[in-house]
Motif scaffolding. Structure first.
Motif, PDB file in Angstrom:
ATOM      1  N   SER A  65       0.811  -1.227   0.000  1.00  0.00           N
ATOM      2  CA  SER A  65       0.000   0.000   0.000  1.00  0.00           C
ATOM      3  C   SER A  65       0.837   1.267   0.000  1.00  0.00           C
ATOM      4  O   SER A  65       0.475   2.253  -0.640  1.00  0.00           O
ATOM      5  CB  SER A  65      -0.944  -0.004   1.204  1.00  0.00           C
ATOM      6  N   CYS A  66       1.941   1.269   0.739  1.00  0.00           N
ATOM      7  CA  CYS A  66       2.783   2.462   0.863  1.00  0.00           C
ATOM      8  C   CYS A  66       4.252   2.071   0.719  1.00  0.00           C
ATOM      9  O   CYS A  66       4.642   0.959   1.097  1.00  0.00           O
ATOM     10  CB  CYS A  66       2.597   3.148   2.226  1.00  0.00           C
ATOM     11  N   PHE A  67       5.051   2.989   0.243  1.00  0.00           N
ATOM     12  CA  PHE A  67       6.473   2.728   0.107  1.00  0.00           C
ATOM     13  C   PHE A  67       7.068   2.301   1.454  1.00  0.00           C
ATOM     14  O   PHE A  67       6.873   2.952   2.469  1.00  0.00           O
ATOM     15  CB  PHE A  67       7.193   3.984  -0.399  1.00  0.00           C
ATOM     16  N   GLY A  68       7.744   1.144   1.450  1.00  0.00           N
ATOM     17  CA  GLY A  68       8.392   0.660   2.665  1.00  0.00           C
ATOM     18  C   GLY A  68       7.500  -0.076   3.639  1.00  0.00           C
ATOM     19  O   GLY A  68       7.960  -0.509   4.700  1.00  0.00           O
ATOM     20  N   SER A  69       6.210  -0.286   3.286  1.00  0.00           N
ATOM     21  CA  SER A  69       5.283  -0.873   4.272  1.00  0.00           C
ATOM     22  C   SER A  69       5.431  -2.387   4.423  1.00  0.00           C
ATOM     23  O   SER A  69       5.172  -2.927   5.494  1.00  0.00           O
ATOM     24  CB  SER A  69       3.842  -0.545   3.886  1.00  0.00           C
ATOM     25  N   LYS A  70       5.786  -3.108   3.359  1.00  0.00           N
ATOM     26  CA  LYS A  70       5.871  -4.564   3.385  1.00  0.00           C
ATOM     27  C   LYS A  70       4.558  -5.206   3.852  1.00  0.00           C
ATOM     28  O   LYS A  70       4.538  -6.068   4.733  1.00  0.00           O
ATOM     29  CB  LYS A  70       7.026  -5.034   4.266  1.00  0.00           C
ATOM     30  N   ASP A  71       3.463  -4.757   3.271  1.00  0.00           N
ATOM     31  CA  ASP A  71       2.158  -5.337   3.615  1.00  0.00           C
ATOM     32  C   ASP A  71       1.518  -6.030   2.412  1.00  0.00           C
ATOM     33  O   ASP A  71       0.299  -6.178   2.337  1.00  0.00           O
ATOM     34  CB  ASP A  71       1.215  -4.278   4.194  1.00  0.00           C
ATOM     35  N   GLY A  72       2.347  -6.493   1.474  1.00  0.00           N
ATOM     36  CA  GLY A  72       1.822  -7.277   0.366  1.00  0.00           C
ATOM     37  C   GLY A  72       1.329  -8.640   0.827  1.00  0.00           C
ATOM     38  O   GLY A  72       1.775  -9.161   1.864  1.00  0.00           O
TER      39      GLY A  72
END
Length: 222
Positions: free
Chosen positions: A125-132
């Motif tokens: 969702s956001c750069f750097g979030s790692k929520d894929g």
């Protein structure tokens, strides 16, 4: 030719047909039919060819036998291997009396249904979030018991993979009861948006006590 039974054998003088003599009674017998037990090993993976048919408990006749599969070449081996799913006819014959051929019961080798599943992925969702995420759904085929991998090395029964960073993931399914049965489901590319950025400029206060300072945001992107 004579059928099995008891036969009285007599002889007589060709010129004096009343002069005859009983030579004895001869019993003509027949051997028991040759037979054997066939045991199939079914194919382990869809479209595989590791099925086999094992021959055991062969008996009667001379005790020495040969076999062939689907009308092929005769041989003395007790196993037909590397067979795909299908229906097979095994003939056996007495090696000493090769005209004595028996067709054994037809053998059917089966295979499991193809492994399959649906894959749904969600990008970061956001750069750097790692929520894929990668979610595996509606698995079927094989033995009905499954394991999964998204890197080709680590296997697990879980169907939900979360906290994924950006990258390429190779989603695989395998039969947990036949681990060499592996199917590639999909290649999922998890992306993340570019980092938010903008240009900041400032204007300082012109005089003591004034309130004319400012911050300007320009060139916002991503």
């Amino acid at each position: 030719g004579l059928v099995p039974g008891n036969y009285l054998v007599e002889m007589r003088d060709l010129n004096e047909p009343d002069c005859k003599k009983a030579l004895g009674t001869i019993t003509i017998t027949k051997p028991l039919p040759i037979t054997a037990t066939l045991t199939p090993t079914h194919v382990s993976c869809f479209a595989g060819n590791d099925g086999k048919i094992t021959i055991s408990d062969a008996k009667n006749g001379s005790g020495i036998f040969q076999y062939r599969i689907n009308g092929g070449t005769w041989g003395s081996g007790l196993e037909f291997s590397n067979l795909p799913a299908g229906t097979y006819t095994i003939d056996m014959r007495d090696f000493v009396a090769p005209d004595c051929i028996e067709t054994l019961p037809v053998v059917t080798i089966t295979e499991p249904n193809q492994l399959t599943a649906a894959v749904v992925s969600t990008n970061i969702s956001c750069f750097g979030s790692k929520d894929g995420t990668i979610i595996i759904q509606n698995s079927s085929g094989g033995s009905g018991s499954f394991e999964y991998s998204i890197d080709g090395a680590t296997w697990a029964t879980k169907t939900s993979y979360t906290n994924l960073g950006p990258g390429t993931y190779y989603v695989l399914i395998r039969d947990s009861k036949a681990s060499k049965c592996v199917v590639s489901l999909s290649t999922e590319i998890i992306t993340e948006p570019l980092q938010l950025a903008a240009t900041l400029s400032q204007t300082n206060i012109s005089c003591y006590g004034a309130k004319d300072g400012s911050i300007t945001i320009s060139d916002p992107k991503n």
